[in-house]
Scaffold this motif. Structure first.
Motif, mmCIF file in Angstrom:
data_model
loop_
_atom_site.group_PDB
_atom_site.id
_atom_site.type_symbol
_atom_site.label_atom_id
_atom_site.label_comp_id
_atom_site.label_asym_id
_atom_site.label_seq_id
_atom_site.Cartn_x
_atom_site.Cartn_y
_atom_site.Cartn_z
ATOM 1 N N ARG A 315 0.856 -1.180 0.000
ATOM 2 C CA ARG A 315 0.000 0.000 0.000
ATOM 3 C C ARG A 315 0.897 1.237 0.000
ATOM 4 N N LEU A 316 0.542 2.207 -0.797
ATOM 5 C CA LEU A 316 1.389 3.385 -0.941
ATOM 6 C C LEU A 316 1.514 4.147 0.375
ATOM 7 N N VAL A 317 0.457 4.203 1.163
ATOM 8 C CA VAL A 317 0.509 4.948 2.422
ATOM 9 C C VAL A 317 1.512 4.329 3.380
ATOM 10 N N GLU A 318 1.725 3.020 3.298
ATOM 11 C CA GLU A 318 2.673 2.365 4.203
ATOM 12 C C GLU A 318 4.116 2.638 3.807
ATOM 13 N N LEU A 319 4.344 2.905 2.512
ATOM 14 C CA LEU A 319 5.702 3.221 2.075
ATOM 15 C C LEU A 319 6.176 4.559 2.620
ATOM 16 N N CYS A 320 5.236 5.415 3.015
ATOM 17 C CA CYS A 320 5.593 6.758 3.468
ATOM 18 C C CYS A 320 5.831 6.836 4.971
ATOM 19 N N LYS A 321 5.646 5.748 5.684
ATOM 20 C CA LYS A 321 5.852 5.769 7.124
ATOM 21 C C LYS A 321 7.336 5.587 7.423
ATOM 22 N N PRO A 322 7.958 6.539 8.096
ATOM 23 C CA PRO A 322 9.391 6.411 8.373
ATOM 24 C C PRO A 322 9.676 5.324 9.390
ATOM 25 N N PHE A 323 10.654 4.453 9.053
ATOM 26 C CA PHE A 323 11.129 3.411 9.963
ATOM 27 C C PHE A 323 9.997 2.502 10.459
ATOM 28 N N SER A 324 9.012 2.292 9.626
ATOM 29 C CA SER A 324 7.898 1.432 10.042
ATOM 30 C C SER A 324 8.157 0.002 9.589
ATOM 31 N N ALA A 325 7.654 -0.936 10.357
ATOM 32 C CA ALA A 325 7.778 -2.347 10.006
ATOM 33 C C ALA A 325 6.562 -2.772 9.197
ATOM 34 N N TYR A 326 6.310 -2.018 8.108
ATOM 35 C CA TYR A 326 5.133 -2.308 7.307
ATOM 36 C C TYR A 326 5.289 -3.669 6.641
ATOM 37 N N ALA A 327 4.151 -4.237 6.246
ATOM 38 C CA ALA A 327 4.157 -5.529 5.580
ATOM 39 C C ALA A 327 3.666 -5.378 4.158
ATOM 40 N N PRO A 328 4.326 -6.028 3.203
ATOM 41 C CA PRO A 328 3.767 -6.025 1.855
ATOM 42 C C PRO A 328 2.379 -6.660 1.848
ATOM 43 N N VAL A 329 1.536 -6.227 0.953
ATOM 44 C CA VAL A 329 0.238 -6.872 0.797
ATOM 45 C C VAL A 329 0.464 -8.302 0.326
ATOM 46 N N PHE A 330 1.416 -8.487 -0.587
ATOM 47 C CA PHE A 330 1.858 -9.836 -0.901
ATOM 48 C C PHE A 330 3.298 -9.800 -1.372
ATOM 49 N N TRP A 331 3.951 -10.920 -1.290
ATOM 50 C CA TRP A 331 5.321 -11.037 -1.765
ATOM 51 C C TRP A 331 5.534 -12.469 -2.229
ATOM 52 N N THR A 332 6.225 -12.624 -3.327
ATOM 53 C CA THR A 332 6.551 -13.955 -3.827
ATOM 54 C C THR A 332 7.907 -13.914 -4.491
ATOM 55 N N SER A 333 8.641 -15.001 -4.383
ATOM 56 C CA SER A 333 9.984 -15.061 -4.962
ATOM 57 C C SER A 333 9.970 -15.671 -6.359
ATOM 58 N N ASN A 334 8.780 -16.020 -6.861
ATOM 59 C CA ASN A 334 8.686 -16.677 -8.158
ATOM 60 C C ASN A 334 7.767 -15.881 -9.073
ATOM 61 N N THR A 335 8.197 -15.622 -10.281
ATOM 62 C CA THR A 335 7.389 -14.820 -11.208
ATOM 63 C C THR A 335 6.777 -15.666 -12.330
ATOM 64 N N THR A 336 6.781 -16.980 -12.162
ATOM 65 C CA THR A 336 6.253 -17.865 -13.206
ATOM 66 C C THR A 336 4.730 -17.912 -13.147
ATOM 67 N N PHE A 337 4.079 -17.719 -14.293
ATOM 68 C CA PHE A 337 2.620 -17.760 -14.381
ATOM 69 C C PHE A 337 2.175 -19.056 -15.055
ATOM 70 N N ILE A 338 1.002 -19.524 -14.664
ATOM 71 C CA ILE A 338 0.380 -20.699 -15.271
ATOM 72 C C ILE A 338 -0.732 -20.209 -16.181
ATOM 73 N N ARG A 339 -0.664 -20.548 -17.445
ATOM 74 C CA ARG A 339 -1.642 -20.069 -18.407
ATOM 75 C C ARG A 339 -2.951 -20.830 -18.274
ATOM 76 N N SER A 340 -4.035 -20.186 -18.680
ATOM 77 C CA SER A 340 -5.345 -20.836 -18.726
ATOM 78 C C SER A 340 -5.354 -21.864 -19.872
ATOM 79 N N PRO A 341 -6.199 -22.925 -19.778
ATOM 80 C CA PRO A 341 -7.211 -23.152 -18.725
ATOM 81 C C PRO A 341 -6.588 -23.700 -17.443
#
Length: 447
Positions: A315-341
């Motif tokens: 969230r953009l508002v969390e990036l602006c908090k100085p020295f905050s231990a904010y949490a990403p909304v999500f994080w993943t170390s893999n960028t591989t996508f599975i195509r439909s179907p």
């Protein structure tokens, strides 16, 4: 019948001057400088401000702003070129840094004869609309000085004379003269100009905090070392006295100085550039997005790809908090996508969830729609966030780590949604801007 082709060798000097100028307008200032060293004739050609440097400005920025309107058309186009070259890096999205704020996003864009900065925030109308509030104007006076004015209440109406303070059609105390200091390409600081003038120095948007030489003489009586405070006030009193029939500029300056001293000093604001605000074919989730959270409020999100191939959404508002231990909304170390179907199991995971969507024509701020009204899914991505990033309080606990597992679904229209398996809803995100323009802008007068 045979034909012969005759080749005629032409040198640069054989072309008409207008063709020569057109060719030179494609070059950089360094190239122009090197070319001017080749002959005395080319020195004159390269110094032609009204032809060459105007053509360079027009070619580079003519489709974005009115080149002949800057400085009322009375300034050197060479000075204008270097000024616009620095302004060019400002164009786009920036986020406020170092302080908690409800309006962390700023957007800079070209105007007719200025660069305008606007604060951007989610609207409270229960829709995807955003509010765009102009707050900063940057331009050049007819004398070639760069001027920057902060407009905290959005009352400034612009005309060709707007960059000359005496010609402004608003109360002067409504504006705050500021300096816009470039701290590299991706960091700017907006701070009040302590001199009380809106000028940032001749031909440069980086602020030195100095007034022009003739203004210095008016304030201090004569050039040279600055006297102490008492003597400075005496000199300023006599220097600002005007004879009958004078233009009154000294009186206006004294009034501005009193107004400036009578209000609280504007605190400096730091802005960091969002260098990748839009998705690309290789990074389809990258950029600035907007979407409704589980608390039914519209939020801005920043999705970025890290150096090790991971994806983080914050969230953009969390990036602006100085020295905050904010949490990403999500994080993943893999960028591989599975195509439909998708498999029947993944179809069930998606269809069992609810979409948080705005209800634009109802009394409630938003509604949660079943996935039967789903968009067409292009591909799906596994999300497996670690607890120290998503839920810091549970780091190292014995709770099943699969509770942080989730999915990212990219839709056929380019937008995407995400959701954790521990929840029963999907947050759908859509772009804030497209083709350099902010989408779905609402009237900010009621904000």
């Amino acid at each position: 019948m045979s034909t012969t082709t005759t080749t005629i060798a032409l040198s640069f000097t054989d072309f008409p001057e207008d063709v020569q100028l057109n060719i030179l307008s494609f070059l950089t200032p360094l190239d122009i400088s090197n070319f001017a060293c080749t002959s005395k004739r080319f020195v004159t050609l390269c110094r032609d401000d009204r032809k060459l440097w105007f053509s360079m400005c027009e070619r580079k920025w003519g489709s974005k702003t009115h080149i002949n309107k800057w400085g009322n058309g009375m300034i050197s186009y060479k000075i204008l070129y270097y000024t616009l070259l620095q302004y060019e890096n400002l164009i786009g999205f920036w986020r406020r840094s170092g302080v908690e704020t409800d309006v962390p996003l700023a957007f800079f864009e070209w105007g007719r004869f200025y660069v305008a900065g606007s604060r951007v925030k989610p609207s409270k109308t229960g829709s995807y609309d955003v509010v765009k509030m102009p707050f900063l104007w940057m331009g050049i006076t007819s004398k070639g000085e760069v001027v920057n004015y902060l407009d905290p209440v959005g009352k400034l109406e612009l005309n060709e004379n707007v960059m000359n303070l005496d010609d402004l059609g608003v109360v002067e105390s409504d504006l705050v003269p500021v300096n816009v200091n470039f701290m590299g390409k991706n960091h700017v600081v907006v701070e009040e100009n302590g001199s009380g003038f809106g000028y940032s120095g001749r031909g440069s948007s980086s602020s030195s905090g100095n007034v022009r030489e003739e203004e210095y003489e008016d304030l201090c009586g004569s050039p040279g070392s600055l006297p102490d405070k008492l003597m400075s006030e005496i000199y300023q009193y006599f220097a600002n006295k005007t004879s009958p029939g004078g233009n009154g500029s000294a009186r206006r300056q004294r009034r501005r100085e009193r107004e400036r001293q009578g209000r609280r000093k504007w605190e400096p604001e730091d802005y960091v550039k969002i260098v990748n605000p839009l998705p690309t074919p290789d990074r389809p989730l990258q950029g600035l997005w907007k979407g409704f959270c589980d608390d039914t409020t519209l939020e801005f999100f920043l999705v970025s790809y890290d150096d090790i191939g991971g994806i983080a959404c914050r969230r953009l508002v969390e990036l602006c908090k100085p020295f905050s231990a904010y949490a990403p909304v999500f994080w993943t170390s893999n960028t591989t996508f599975i195509r439909s179907p998708l498999s029947s199991e993944e179809e069930n995971i998606y269809e069992s969830r609810m979409h948080i969507q705005p209800l634009s024509e109802a009394d409630e701020p938003c509604e949660i729609l079943p996935s039967s009204d789903k968009r067409v899914i292009l591909c799906m991505h596994f999300m497996n966030s670690s607890y120290d990033l998503v839920i810091p309080d549970l780091a190292g606990s014995t709770v099943n780590p699969r509770q942080a597992e989730g999915r990212i679904w990219q839709y056929e229209d380019g937008t995407f949604g995400f959701g954790f398996l521990r929840d029963n809803y999907i947050v759908d995100l859509r772009c804030i801007a497209q083709n350099g323009q902010i989408l779905e802008v609402a009237d900010f007068s009621g904000e």
